[in-house]
Design a protein around this motif. Structure first.
Motif, PDB file in Angstrom:
ATOM      1  N   HIS A  18      15.872  17.847 -27.657  1.00 21.80           N
ATOM      2  CA  HIS A  18      16.266  17.142 -26.179  1.00 21.80           C
ATOM      3  C   HIS A  18      15.348  17.860 -25.430  1.00 21.80           C
ATOM      4  N   TRP A  19      14.820  17.131 -24.579  1.00 22.13           N
ATOM      5  CA  TRP A  19      13.699  17.481 -23.475  1.00 22.13           C
ATOM      6  C   TRP A  19      14.150  16.847 -21.876  1.00 22.13           C
ATOM      7  N   ARG A  20      13.780  17.408 -20.905  1.00 24.53           N
ATOM      8  CA  ARG A  20      13.885  16.819 -19.436  1.00 24.53           C
ATOM      9  C   ARG A  20      12.618  17.204 -18.849  1.00 24.53           C
ATOM     10  N   ARG A  21      12.026  16.256 -18.050  1.00 28.46           N
ATOM     11  CA  ARG A  21      10.916  16.430 -17.220  1.00 28.46           C
ATOM     12  C   ARG A  21      11.181  15.883 -15.942  1.00 28.46           C
ATOM     13  N   GLY A  22      11.048  16.752 -14.858  1.00 31.00           N
ATOM     14  CA  GLY A  22      11.607  16.363 -13.440  1.00 31.00           C
ATOM     15  C   GLY A  22      12.999  15.787 -13.506  1.00 31.00           C
ATOM     16  N   SER A  23      13.273  14.804 -12.438  1.00 30.63           N
ATOM     17  CA  SER A  23      14.631  14.469 -12.418  1.00 30.63           C
ATOM     18  C   SER A  23      14.761  12.954 -12.903  1.00 30.63           C
ATOM     19  N   PHE A  24      13.796  12.358 -13.429  1.00 29.31           N
ATOM     20  CA  PHE A  24      13.931  11.064 -14.075  1.00 29.31           C
ATOM     21  C   PHE A  24      13.921  10.801 -15.413  1.00 29.31           C
ATOM     22  N   PHE A  25      13.083  11.786 -15.917  1.00 29.17           N
ATOM     23  CA  PHE A  25      12.720  11.794 -17.420  1.00 29.17           C
ATOM     24  C   PHE A  25      13.492  12.513 -18.098  1.00 29.17           C
ATOM     25  N   GLU A  26      14.217  12.100 -19.220  1.00 27.55           N
ATOM     26  CA  GLU A  26      15.288  12.907 -19.983  1.00 27.55           C
ATOM     27  C   GLU A  26      15.577  12.069 -21.519  1.00 27.55           C
ATOM     28  N   SER A  53      14.820   7.879 -17.751  1.00 25.50           N
ATOM     29  CA  SER A  53      13.764   7.101 -18.859  1.00 25.50           C
ATOM     30  C   SER A  53      13.249   8.051 -19.756  1.00 25.50           C
ATOM     31  N   GLY A  54      12.698   7.543 -20.945  1.00 25.56           N
ATOM     32  CA  GLY A  54      12.270   8.610 -22.063  1.00 25.56           C
ATOM     33  C   GLY A  54      10.772   8.650 -21.785  1.00 25.56           C
ATOM     34  N   CYS A  55      10.271   7.980 -21.121  1.00 20.68           N
ATOM     35  CA  CYS A  55       8.720   8.159 -20.761  1.00 20.68           C
ATOM     36  C   CYS A  55       8.116   7.352 -19.717  1.00 20.68           C
ATOM     37  N   PRO A  56       7.070   7.758 -19.255  1.00 19.32           N
ATOM     38  CA  PRO A  56       6.488   6.950 -17.963  1.00 19.32           C
ATOM     39  C   PRO A  56       6.046   5.636 -18.034  1.00 19.32           C
ATOM     40  N   PHE A  57       6.017   4.781 -17.152  1.00 19.46           N
ATOM     41  CA  PHE A  57       5.358   3.430 -17.464  1.00 19.46           C
ATOM     42  C   PHE A  57       4.015   3.632 -17.778  1.00 19.46           C
ATOM     43  N   HIS A  58       3.585   2.894 -18.910  1.00 22.07           N
ATOM     44  CA  HIS A  58       2.345   2.893 -19.588  1.00 22.07           C
ATOM     45  C   HIS A  58       2.049   1.693 -20.473  1.00 22.07           C
TER      46      HIS A  58
END
Length: 167
Positions: A18-26, A53-58
């Motif tokens: 389990h991980w979280r980055r900022g308020s949108f990615f988890e 979302s699980g990853c940035p738009f890429h």
């Protein structure tokens, strides 16, 4: 087959990270292709909470990805379009330019659960259109970790010969 390899893996029996980055990615996810003895295909299982979302738009310039939605509802952002997705939907993300940029967003009220399948390229370039970043990565054959990994933004004005002896 090594002791760690298995002919069959069920994601419900694997420990999720389990991980979280900022308020949108988890996400809670796990990669398990190596457990099946796969060297050129990556396989993962992910659970993304509502609104995340699980990853940035890429987009990838070399590798391809495929996603299979198992449970939940979401939006598949692909290029300039957005598509509603749900259980049984299979999503393709071919290599290409920004027209193949992609990511999944959980727009439902329950976790979005999916399988991800991808080619494992020795060299990969990814672009992140929302942030203007790019990733350059290489792997040595047989190694899981990158031997060269660089994340940056738009290229500089330097030309090929800039800084070389005699110039």
């Amino acid at each position: 087959m090594t002791d760690a390899q298995r002919p069959i893996v069920n994601p419900k029996n694997l420990k999720l990270d389990h991980w979280r980055r900022g308020s949108f990615f988890e996400s809670s996810d796990v990669s398990f292709g190596a457990l099946l003895g796969l060297k050129d295909i990556g396989i993962g299982y992910g659970e993304v909470p509502p609104g995340k979302s699980g990853c940035p738009f890429h987009n990838h310039h070399v590798g391809e990805e495929l996603f299979i939605i198992l449970e939940g509802e979401g939006t598949y952002r692909f290029g300039s379009e957005r598509h509603a997705v749900g259980p049984g939907d299979i999503l393709g993300a071919p290599a290409g330019g920004q027209e193949t940029a992609h990511h999944l967003i959980n727009t439902g009220t329950l976790p979005l659960k999916y399988l991800s399948i991808s080619t494992i390229a020795a060299t990969e370039i990814c672009e992140y259109p929302d942030s203007g970043k790019f990733l350059a990565r290489t792997r040595r054959p047989g190694e899981g970790q990158a031997s060269f990994d660089f994340i940056g933004r738009a290229p500089s004005a330097a030309d090929y010969w800039d800084g070389e002896p005699g110039f």
